[in-house]
Design an enzyme around this catalytic site. Sequence first.
Site, mmCIF file in Angstrom:
data_model
loop_
_atom_site.group_PDB
_atom_site.id
_atom_site.type_symbol
_atom_site.label_atom_id
_atom_site.label_comp_id
_atom_site.label_asym_id
_atom_site.label_seq_id
_atom_site.Cartn_x
_atom_site.Cartn_y
_atom_site.Cartn_z
ATOM 1 N N ASP A 87 1.337 -0.951 -0.239
ATOM 2 C CA ASP A 87 -0.242 0.128 -0.242
ATOM 3 C C ASP A 87 0.967 1.120 0.521
ATOM 4 O OD1 ASP A 87 0.778 0.150 2.593
ATOM 5 O OD2 ASP A 87 -1.387 -0.112 3.938
ATOM 6 N N SER A 88 2.360 1.139 0.267
ATOM 7 C CA SER A 88 3.276 2.060 0.277
ATOM 8 C C SER A 88 2.934 3.095 -1.512
ATOM 9 C CB SER A 88 4.922 1.757 -0.370
ATOM 10 O OG SER A 88 4.777 0.896 -0.774
ATOM 11 N N LYS A 110 -1.187 -9.961 2.210
ATOM 12 C CA LYS A 110 -1.265 -8.611 3.341
ATOM 13 C C LYS A 110 -1.662 -8.371 4.216
ATOM 14 C CE LYS A 110 3.291 -5.901 3.916
ATOM 15 N NZ LYS A 110 2.448 -5.073 4.506
ATOM 16 N N GLU A 119 -1.589 -6.103 8.668
ATOM 17 C CA GLU A 119 -0.637 -5.214 9.667
ATOM 18 C C GLU A 119 -1.010 -5.836 10.868
ATOM 19 O OE1 GLU A 119 -0.516 -0.955 8.699
ATOM 20 O OE2 GLU A 119 0.168 -1.382 7.005
ATOM 21 N N GLU A 173 8.824 -4.421 10.508
ATOM 22 C CA GLU A 173 9.695 -3.358 9.416
ATOM 23 C C GLU A 173 9.927 -2.806 11.228
ATOM 24 O OE1 GLU A 173 7.109 -1.236 7.132
ATOM 25 O OE2 GLU A 173 8.019 0.643 7.430
#
Length: 279
Positions: A49-50, A118, A120, A186
Amino acid sequence: MSATGSLRPVLPADILARKGDTPIVVLTAYTTPIARIVDRHCDIMLVGDSVGMVLHGLPSTLGVTMEMMILHGRAVMRGAQKSMVVIDMPFGSYEESPEQAFRNAARIMAETGAPAVKLEGGQHMAETIAFLTKRGVPVMAHIGLTPQSVNTLGGYKVVGRDGEAEKVMDDALAVQEAGAFSVVLEKVPEGLSGRITQRLSIPTIGIGAGARCDGQVLVVDDMLGLFTDFRPKFVKRFGELGQAADEAIAAYADEVRHRRFPAPEHAFADVLAPKGTKS
Ligand code: KIV
């Protein structure tokens, strides 16, 4: 042939089997042309989503929508032959309930053809990860700094120093127990990410988490020197494509302004040249 040596695309089970083997190579990709290049060299292409910040100029990943992820996911799938495509679930598409997460994960998989998503979150997302994995959705987890929670974390800080280390370890164990096939760490301190990597039986993929993870991921535009809005310490620039693009575009503008481009070889003649000669 894929990086795992097989003639079919990499699958979540192949990644799981790589634990403790050669490092797993991951880059983000958002478009077909870049995906074609990344696919030749990497095991996993992550449609992160970057994309919201890197390609759409958003100030954070919070404004990224399901439609954006599906659009870019489909573009990357068109460039994928041997690597595995993993697509990020955007903020707001999975946190409400396991059912909401399943609905949106299934939509991402059905509309893109990607074999995994993916999301978070650690312990608080474990129930959702278990719900998805039991229903045929392979999940890559993402803990440590989780950029979708930037407003509650208070910035893009290192996560897991001092008293936080135990929580990050517990997050890692919880997502593994829930059935994640790998976990992104991260901005986690190097010693802690090493201990997590040793303790887990699923591969860890580090970004700003040191060299002891089972694999590494970077944002492709960062490592190519294309996205220069900020430059985190953990990014190594393997190219300076932003500078190369700036120079090329400046040269084009200069040639147009001085009528040096287009040259005769870039133009079409009014009359077709006789057969056998060049037109
Ligand atoms: O969105 C993204 O690109 C990511 C990676 C940086 C891990 O989540």
